[in-house]
Motif scaffolding. Sequence first.
Motif, short mmCIF file in Angstrom:
data_model
loop_
_atom_site.label_atom_id
_atom_site.label_comp_id
_atom_site.label_asym_id
_atom_site.label_seq_id
_atom_site.Cartn_x
_atom_site.Cartn_y
_atom_site.Cartn_z
N PHE B 84 3.18 -11.63 -3.72
CA PHE B 84 3.89 -10.37 -3.55
C PHE B 84 3.66 -9.43 -4.74
O PHE B 84 3.79 -9.83 -5.89
N THR B 85 3.29 -8.18 -4.45
CA THR B 85 3.23 -7.16 -5.50
C THR B 85 4.03 -5.96 -5.03
O THR B 85 4.13 -5.69 -3.82
N TRP B 86 4.60 -5.24 -5.95
CA TRP B 86 5.48 -4.12 -5.63
C TRP B 86 4.70 -2.81 -5.76
O TRP B 86 4.33 -2.41 -6.86
N PRO B 87 4.44 -2.10 -4.63
CA PRO B 87 3.78 -0.80 -4.73
C PRO B 87 4.75 0.24 -5.30
O PRO B 87 5.92 0.26 -4.92
N ILE B 88 4.24 1.07 -6.21
CA ILE B 88 5.09 2.10 -6.83
C ILE B 88 5.70 3.00 -5.75
O ILE B 88 5.02 3.43 -4.83
N LEU B 89 7.00 3.26 -5.91
CA LEU B 89 7.73 4.03 -4.91
C LEU B 89 8.05 5.40 -5.49
O LEU B 89 8.54 5.51 -6.61
N GLY B 90 7.76 6.48 -4.72
CA GLY B 90 8.13 7.84 -5.13
C GLY B 90 9.49 8.20 -4.57
O GLY B 90 10.31 7.33 -4.30
N THR B 91 9.77 9.49 -4.36
CA THR B 91 11.07 9.87 -3.80
C THR B 91 10.88 10.82 -2.63
O THR B 91 9.87 11.48 -2.49
N ASP B 92 11.92 10.89 -1.78
CA ASP B 92 11.94 11.79 -0.64
C ASP B 92 13.35 12.36 -0.52
O ASP B 92 14.13 12.24 -1.45
N ASN B 93 13.72 12.90 0.64
CA ASN B 93 14.93 13.73 0.68
C ASN B 93 16.25 13.04 1.00
O ASN B 93 17.20 13.16 0.26
N TYR B 94 16.32 12.30 2.09
CA TYR B 94 17.63 11.89 2.60
C TYR B 94 17.95 10.43 2.25
O TYR B 94 17.19 9.77 1.55
N THR B 95 19.08 9.96 2.74
CA THR B 95 19.53 8.59 2.47
C THR B 95 19.85 7.92 3.79
O THR B 95 21.01 7.77 4.15
N ASN B 96 18.83 7.51 4.49
CA ASN B 96 19.05 6.93 5.82
C ASN B 96 19.25 5.41 5.71
O ASN B 96 18.44 4.62 6.18
N THR B 97 20.34 5.04 5.05
CA THR B 97 20.66 3.62 4.89
C THR B 97 20.81 2.94 6.24
O THR B 97 20.43 1.79 6.42
N ALA B 98 21.36 3.67 7.19
CA ALA B 98 21.60 3.10 8.52
C ALA B 98 20.30 2.61 9.13
O ALA B 98 20.22 1.47 9.63
N MET B 99 19.27 3.43 9.05
CA MET B 99 18.01 3.05 9.68
C MET B 99 17.39 1.85 8.96
O MET B 99 16.74 1.01 9.58
#
Lengths: 473, 238
Positions: B84-99
Amino acid sequence: MVRLSTQGRPQKGVPFEATEVAGKTRPHMSHPNVLAIATSGSTPGREYTILRRLAGGGQGEVYLARDGDREVALKVYHAHMGGAEQEAMVRAQVREDMSRTPDQRRFVWPRDLVRVAAWNRWGYVMPLVDRGRFLDLGELQARRGKVVMSPRRNAEAGYQLSSSMRALHLAGHCYRDISRNNILFDPATGEIRIIDNDNVGVAGDTQSGVVGTPEYMAPEIITGRAAPSSETDLHALAVLLFEMWTWHHPLHGDLECRVHCWDLPAKQRIYGDQAVFIFDPRNDANRPNDPDYRGVRAAWEIMPETLRRLFTAAFTEGLHTPARRVTEGQWQHAFLQLFDGALRCPCGAELLWDPAAAGPLRCWNCKKAVAVPPRLRIDTGAAPFHLPLVPDTQLLGHHLRPSHGRGEPPELVGQVVPNPGVPGMWGLRNLSGTPWTFVGMDGATRLVPPQRSAPLTLGARVMIQNRTCTFES
Amino acid sequence: MSSHPTMPFEVARRQLHFLWLVDYSGSMQGAKIQALNQAIREAIPEIRAAVANHPEVEVLMRAIRFSDIAEWHVGPDPVPLDQFTWPILGTDNYTNTAMALELAAGELDVAKMPRRGFPPVLLLISDGEASDAGRYRAALQNLLTLPWGKRAVRIAIGIGQDHQINERELRAFNSDVERPLLRAHNVAELVEQIKWASTAATVASSAGKSATGQATQNVLLPQAPAHVMLIPNGGDVF
Ligand SMILES: [Zn+2]
């Protein structure tokens, strides 16, 4: 009052906006000049300098510490774990000298109770164990192919473990938490060390917080009917011994295999009142039939019969009837016998000759029948002891008195030597200080004084220290 | 001695499915998302070390990222921990925790899960509240009806100051709702909480540990280490 974390001085929090992430954070930093002062034990006031963290656990953390030029291990309890009862238990242990016998010395025992003023914590000092040499069972399994314990070393480890537990129980203690996490093995010699002894208490006393590790808990603890005792220790001991000889849990068969999610409620079912041994001869409900369980089936197949019988007793009638559990003395005797019955097959595999086995000895590796050397059967009063006789075999004190355990160094009583006058003939030389009596096939007796040898004669007997010993093949 | 034949012992294994559920909404931008990336990359070797001597445990890892939608960051095929390797994560707009929960629940279906496993580990990391609270509650409710979902070790980590996160919402995700929510007010705490939660949950799910009495949960998760973090004077508070 501000409580500090056990990781030492508080780290300065840096708000996210104020900084970029720079370099590695170091949650476990070194502890320059942190002192632990002995408050009880051999030398109150003795100072230990804490050097670095070695390991963490549920109850506390273990550090490397220095005492002059000697390195020791020092356990510091978490604030919420080290209550007054725990402290009283360790204080009592520190007062007890556990360094007198080999059985006692395998316990990595608390030596000094200490206070770490800088952290407002208490803990205790114990000898440092060489973790490069001593491994737990998981480490042994994970290193398969690099380091393995030979059958004979496994027998040695089994002997040492049961012998030390017997000594602990004889002193009125119970261990409470025998598990693969607390017993360490030297695979090269079979020597063991018993760690995490701060839960060892007086048998029958229920003050300790630790009730065991689920895999090793007796059914009566799982169901809440009983507290840890020397009887529940016997169950945990049998589980760990079974794991040492199979790398598998004795209750993990079809019943466990059908459980999708292996959580505590599932363990309570499988280890509790419904527990069934995977090789229970009268109940096949929990056989290890799954293809993934071929390892335990193969291990059971090649296991010495003596051990199969003891495990069957331990996990059938002993499982739910604590008074019928296999005792440490029974394990001790079995492992002494297996250790001394070790042979080498021409294919290179190490075999354990087992007096309980019927038929010829088969090699677990090449499957060929292996010739078994003649034996000296020693009638010990309890179960006889069988000593295979090959050139240089030594007759030792514990062969005559297995229930007394093994001395250290062992008492040398006799040794197999060639007859210098007659090539191809052998004798058992008396290396003790008292004469033996040789009883020939004709019934005639002859004295065997020290340094003389009794001829190895099929069917003949030798009286050694009031034991009748018979040459058998 | 090593040249001699060795006993044919084998360890039977169970799978442990580990799912990261990671918020990459716009508010995570900057130090938070960088710290999160770093923390997860540092946590992986620590989790590996924690189970290195437990060959009976086979950890399989995946990650879901969520902002306006939730999608696989690593997956849907589970990756063995040692690969397992962790790909770098950027950012986006909303917080769709539900999905994100819906996506996770889809994978915890009995048909997709192993025949023999340990309780899965679900680690939810978020710095805000769900954009659609009603859908979040429904998704969580559904997760808890699944046999594997309700038995999972579920831990939420709330990033940021008290007024920024919805503590009640995140705590509802925890398998032990009595526990205080794990909080990360700054970089150091975030790194430490992620490492502690991921390692402790993995060990609690799989490796047998000493118990101290009757359990109230289906796994024995230790207490998180207590911390007092000092905020330097004059620094900006987020
Ligand atoms: Zn062979």
